[in-house]
Design an enzyme around this catalytic site. Structure first.
Site, short mmCIF file in Angstrom:
data_model
loop_
_atom_site.label_atom_id
_atom_site.label_comp_id
_atom_site.label_asym_id
_atom_site.label_seq_id
_atom_site.Cartn_x
_atom_site.Cartn_y
_atom_site.Cartn_z
N LEU A 147 0.82 -1.25 0.08
CA LEU A 147 -0.03 0.10 -0.01
C LEU A 147 0.75 1.17 0.01
CD1 LEU A 147 -2.80 1.53 0.52
CD2 LEU A 147 -2.15 1.35 2.84
N GLU A 148 1.81 1.36 0.96
CA GLU A 148 2.74 2.29 0.95
C GLU A 148 3.90 2.39 -0.04
OE1 GLU A 148 1.63 4.50 2.74
OE2 GLU A 148 0.65 3.58 4.92
N SER A 149 3.95 1.64 -0.98
CA SER A 149 4.99 1.76 -2.08
C SER A 149 6.38 1.79 -1.54
CB SER A 149 4.54 2.58 -3.21
OG SER A 149 3.43 2.38 -3.89
N TYR A 201 7.98 5.51 -0.12
CA TYR A 201 7.71 5.69 1.45
C TYR A 201 9.10 4.74 1.83
CZ TYR A 201 3.09 7.81 2.09
OH TYR A 201 1.96 8.39 2.01
#
Length: 137
Positions: free
Chosen positions: A80-82, A87
């Site tokens: 989700l946060e890559s 991130y």
């Protein structure tokens, strides 16, 4: 060690992973530990969701929620946060009342966000911590 043994990880959520928000469904197997505060200070920008950075002026502690997640959930959160692109996942000190513990936090990579033009986010809770609003707070 049994095959079903899962390593558990503490994760500090300060945005859409918090209870009641749009990505909290990814925390379905997580255990809520409590409302917490980052010990390190950050700056925040926000558009559809908040992003923390370790550099810049006006660094403040951040209000959020502490969870315990299993390996599979951590993998989903990293997606989700890559992580590695948008991130970095870092271990930082998180205050839970008077107790301090280590937890993962997702920190924005400045080069990945520079072109977005999102404004600084400066809303604070009553204790002066950066606090991205949940719903109609």
């Amino acid at each position: 060690m049994s095959e079903d043994h899962q390593t558990m990880h503490r994760v500090f959520a300060y945005g859409t992973l918090k209870r009641g928000l749009k990505n909290h469904h990814l925390m379905a197997r997580a255990r809520f530990i409590g409302v917490a505060t980052s010990v390190p200070h950050y700056r925040m920008i926000a558009g559809d969701y908040p992003v923390l950075f370790e550099d810049g002026a006006g660094l403040l502690p951040v209000s959020g929620e502490l969870f315990e997640v299993d390996d599979a959930t951590l993998i989903e959160l990293d997606k989700l946060e890559s992580v590695g692109d948008l991130y970095d996942r870092k271990t930082v000190a998180i205050a839970l009342g008077e107790r301090v513990t280590d937890a993962f936090i997702y920190i924005g990579r400045p080069v990945a966000w520079a072109s977005r033009g999102w404004p600084p986010f400066t809303a604070r809770d009553r204790d002066g911590r950066l606090h991205w609003p949940a719903l109609a707070e």
